[in-house]
Design an enzyme around this catalytic site. Structure first.
Site, short mmCIF file in Angstrom:
data_model
loop_
_atom_site.label_atom_id
_atom_site.label_comp_id
_atom_site.label_asym_id
_atom_site.label_seq_id
_atom_site.Cartn_x
_atom_site.Cartn_y
_atom_site.Cartn_z
N ARG A 238 23.74 47.58 40.28
CA ARG A 238 24.50 48.40 41.23
C ARG A 238 24.31 49.83 40.90
NH1 ARG A 238 24.83 44.83 43.99
NH2 ARG A 238 26.75 43.84 44.90
N GLU A 267 25.60 54.74 47.80
CA GLU A 267 24.77 54.31 48.93
C GLU A 267 25.60 54.61 50.40
OE1 GLU A 267 23.52 50.16 48.46
OE2 GLU A 267 22.95 50.85 46.35
N HIS A 285 18.12 48.95 48.94
CA HIS A 285 18.79 47.84 48.41
C HIS A 285 18.80 46.28 49.14
CE1 HIS A 285 23.41 46.60 46.81
NE2 HIS A 285 22.41 45.62 46.68
C1 GLV Z 1 23.55 42.05 46.26
O1 GLV Z 1 23.42 43.11 45.85
C2 GLV Z 1 24.47 41.13 45.60
O2 GLV Z 1 25.31 41.48 45.01
O3 GLV Z 1 24.50 40.15 46.27
#
Ligand code: GLV
Length: 320
Positions: A238, A267, A285
């Site tokens: 993250r 983001e 992402h």
């Molecule tokens: C993606 O980033 C997730 O947490 O599934």
């Protein structure tokens, strides 16, 4: 009266099918974009369940207004977008999608690590710009992988799967985690170390921690200064785990060699400093973005929601 659920964005059809086959009335956000907080509330008003995404903020204020909800299924393994304690206080179970995206996330992490070390994005931009005039002995020199040390911060499912991939590249593994990881230690000859040791010894550092108050800005200017000047930082966890401002400064001043990022602090906003740095490989992402994985995630989220709508504990409950 049919059970009603809201799905905050178009997801693979298999997930919707599971909800409909369970006899639910399903309303899906018709637009392929993230809803505003207000729009999300309108969508959820009067609904029994919500299937949402990591881009939806489900905070205390939202839960207060939507207290009729009997369950929330997040189609992601990370659930930092949801105030799960506030949901628990209201008796609302929340679920996530662990396990099904491990391999896809580890593959993407590995692709990003190699792309960063071997400067793939920079090299492709150069070629597409018509600048390639022939092989050159000093053209786009990157860093070797074999024999180098991979530092894994967060040795859960994804961190372990990344460690497994590093073996094909004959790398050494060190890791930090609150718990010992026997796969890394016994099968891959990895060593558990303190964070400062990992920072100082690693040639590649890859982040696989969940975002919590403890891990926010886990990597900041102090940590970046401890890294080798030749080291690379890879983040597919993250964005806020890294202090992006400090990372831009470290890359600009050559404190570290490069960064591969699939996630960002704010983001979809990307720090302009990152955009102008050739040593940063930046992805939108897409860690779990394979057809098979997203299908499994949609199915898993839907099965969890069906359980919650029946008043059962969902198989992947994270809060109750
Ligand atoms: C993606 O980033 C997730 O947490 O599934």
């Amino acid at each position: 009266m049919k059970t009603t659920v809201f799905v905050s964005r178009k997801i693979p059809r298999a997930g919707i099918d599971i909800l409909e086959e369970a006899g639910m009335a399903v309303e899906v956000n018709p637009e392929d974009r993230v809803l505003t907080a207000e729009e999300l509330m309108v969508g959820c008003r009067g609904k029994d369940g919500l299937l949402c995404l990591l881009t939806d903020t489900i905070d205390r204020a939202f839960l207060k207004k939507m207290s009729q909800l009997k369950g929330i299924a997040n189609m992601a393994v990370g659930y930092n977008n949801i105030d799960v304690n506030a949901a628990a206080e209201r008796g609302i179970p929340v679920s996530n999608t662990p396990g099904v995206l491990t391999e896809a996330a580890a593959d993407l992490t590995w692709a990003l690590l190699v792309a960063t070390a071997r400067r793939l994005s920079e090299a492709e931009r150069y070629l597409r710009a018509g600048e390639f005039t022939g092989w050159g002995p000093l053209l786009f020199l990157g860093g070797d992988l074999p024999g180098r040390t991979l530092g894994i911060i967060g040795a859960g499912r994804i961190g372990t799967a990344v460690g497994v991939r590093s073996q094909g590249f004959r790398m050494k593994i060190i890791y930090t985690d609150p718990n010992r990881n026997m796969v890394l230690e016994e099968e891959l000859d990895g060593r558990r170390v303190e964070l400062d040791t990992l920072l100082a010894q690693s040639d590649f550092i890859t982040l696989h921690v969940p975002l919590t108050e403890e891990t926010r800005h886990l990597i900041g200017s102090r940590e970046l200064r401890r890294m080798k000047k030749t080291a690379y930082l890879i983040n597919t966890s993250r964005g806020p785990v890294v202090d992006e401002e400090a990372l831009v400064e470290a890359l600009q001043s050559g404190e570290i060699a490069g960064a591969g990022l699939d996630v960002f602090e704010k983001e979809p906003h990307i720090h302009p400093g990152l955009l102008s740095l050739p040593s940063a490989v930046l992805l939108p992402h897409i860690g779990s973005a394979t057809i098979e994985t997203r299908t499994r995630m949609a199915e898993m989220a839907a099965r969890n929601l069906v359980a919650m709508m029946k008043g059962e504990r969902p198989p992947d409950c994270v809060n109750l």
